[in-house]
Design an enzyme around this catalytic site. Structure first.
Site, PDB file in Angstrom:
ATOM      1  N   TRP A 154      47.194 -37.447 -95.029  1.00  0.00           N
ATOM      2  CA  TRP A 154      48.358 -38.326 -94.888  1.00  0.00           C
ATOM      3  C   TRP A 154      49.459 -38.061 -95.916  1.00  0.00           C
ATOM      4  O   TRP A 154      50.619 -38.316 -95.654  1.00  0.00           O
ATOM      5  CB  TRP A 154      47.963 -39.814 -94.939  1.00  0.00           C
ATOM      6  CG  TRP A 154      49.122 -40.743 -94.686  1.00  0.00           C
ATOM      7  CD1 TRP A 154      49.630 -41.112 -93.466  1.00  0.00           C
ATOM      8  CD2 TRP A 154      49.948 -41.381 -95.664  1.00  0.00           C
ATOM      9  NE1 TRP A 154      50.715 -41.946 -93.634  1.00  0.00           N
ATOM     10  CE2 TRP A 154      50.928 -42.125 -94.981  1.00  0.00           C
ATOM     11  CE3 TRP A 154      49.949 -41.387 -97.058  1.00  0.00           C
ATOM     12  CZ2 TRP A 154      51.892 -42.875 -95.640  1.00  0.00           C
ATOM     13  CZ3 TRP A 154      50.917 -42.149 -97.706  1.00  0.00           C
ATOM     14  CH2 TRP A 154      51.868 -42.875 -96.993  1.00  0.00           C
ATOM     15  N   ASP A 155      49.146 -37.497 -97.078  1.00  0.00           N
ATOM     16  CA  ASP A 155      50.158 -37.380 -98.128  1.00  0.00           C
ATOM     17  C   ASP A 155      50.139 -35.997 -98.768  1.00  0.00           C
ATOM     18  O   ASP A 155      50.259 -35.871 -99.986  1.00  0.00           O
ATOM     19  CB  ASP A 155      49.918 -38.461 -99.196  1.00  0.00           C
ATOM     20  CG  ASP A 155      51.111 -38.652-100.124  1.00  0.00           C
ATOM     21  OD1 ASP A 155      52.255 -38.392 -99.686  1.00  0.00           O
ATOM     22  OD2 ASP A 155      50.904 -39.064-101.287  1.00  0.00           O
ATOM     23  N   LEU A 156      50.036 -34.958 -97.947  1.00  0.00           N
ATOM     24  CA  LEU A 156      49.903 -33.603 -98.517  1.00  0.00           C
ATOM     25  C   LEU A 156      51.284 -32.984 -98.747  1.00  0.00           C
ATOM     26  O   LEU A 156      51.746 -32.134 -97.995  1.00  0.00           O
ATOM     27  CB  LEU A 156      49.048 -32.710 -97.624  1.00  0.00           C
ATOM     28  CG  LEU A 156      48.490 -31.487 -98.366  1.00  0.00           C
ATOM     29  CD1 LEU A 156      47.639 -31.902 -99.555  1.00  0.00           C
ATOM     30  CD2 LEU A 156      47.678 -30.597 -97.431  1.00  0.00           C
TER      31      LEU A 156
END
Length: 295
Positions: free
Chosen positions: A195-197
């Site tokens: 989700w937050d790469l």
């Protein structure tokens, strides 16, 4: 005694209010307790992001590691579950975990060598895509928060939010993002998503060129993963190249991936409006260009 970074205290108060202040007040004792419990020695100054304290340590066997302490919430509670599923394969390895507090002991990577330091933005995008292709090949473990639930909640909030956007063109753009999500919401996927790469959540390692850190995991469609790499080092003329390159590497259906990427822009727009912030012009331009992209 561990010095708590003032920036971490300020961000905790800003985003978590009284709970954040309480967390910061308890953090020195909490840190000392885990240093003793897991037989750790501090090995450098503490680091931090928006929400977590990360302390370099050495284990009793002499191996370097990091101690990560953060408020337990719906995002952070899934982090050790995802890291355990990946088991160091494409992501930082989880060494120990305290479930009641969410405290984790992690392998130490090279925090001085982030993917954001790579000068070639295209190379960085492809690296993120290759990591995502591997990470999202894992099925989401049972109990993980689900993209379908998040997407339906966004659609429920959209009508009220649209009434608060004064600019007609921006309002239409956000409405189109919601319409795109509506087309795919009944097939939200079941892969394990990071989700937050973004490029500061990818670090170098002795055992692998690059590894992912700091997931905010959920179960869903890999198309929901593309937005951070499109937004990193923002370049409006590079938006479509990045989208096409990532969908190629991940072998994604482009219309579905475009819909879920527009879903990320809808999510960010809703957060902005609910927090009283103006809509971000760069994000609106990403949505504008992706909406028109039919390749």
């Amino acid at each position: 005694m561990i010095d708590i970074p003032r920036e971490l205290a300020a961000s905790q108060e800003k985003y978590n209010g009284e709970a954040g202040r309480a967390f910061i007040e308890e953090l020195p004792d909490l840190t000392a307790g885990f240093l003793d419990r897991w037989e750790l020695e501090p090995d450098g100054p503490p680091m931090h992001g928006v929400s977590a304290l990360v302390l370099p340590v050495v284990r009793a066997d002499g191996d370097p590691a990091v101690l990560k302490l953060q408020i337990l919430d719906e995002e952070s509670e899934g982090e050790p579950v995802a890291l355990r599923a990946w088991d160091g394969d494409g992501a930082v390895r989880l060494l120990d975990h305290d479930e009641p507090t969410g405290t984790m002991l992690l392998e130490r990577l090279d925090e001085t060598h982030m993917l954001s330091h790579v000068p070639d933005a295209h190379q960085a995008v492809v690296t993120i895509a290759e990591l995502l292709a591997h990470l999202t090949s894992f099925p989401a473990p049972p109990g993980m928060r689900r993209l379908g639930d998040i997407a339906r909640a966004m659609l429920d909030r959209t009508p009220r939010a649209l009434g608060r956007i004064p600019d007609p063109e921006a309002r239409r753009l956000v409405a189109d993002c919601a319409a795109a999500v509506r087309e795919v919401v009944d097939e939200p996927g079941d892969r394990l998503l990071h989700w937050d790469l973004h490029d500061e959540n990818v670090l170098a390692s002795d055992r692998a060129p690059w590894l992912a850190i700091d997931p905010k995991p959920l179960a869903g469609d890999p198309g929901f993963e593309l937005w951070p790499a499109i937004d990193n080092r923002y370049d409006p003329d590079d938006i479509l190249w990045r989208f096409d390159a990532m969908t190629d590497v991940l072998a994604l259906d482009r219309p579905r991936a475009r819909a879920w990427t527009l879903g990320r822009l809808l999510q960010n727009a809703l957060w902005d409006m609910e927090d009283g912030r103006p809509l971000d012009d760069d994000q609106l331009e990403i949505a504008r260009r992706l909406r028109a992209h039919t390749a």
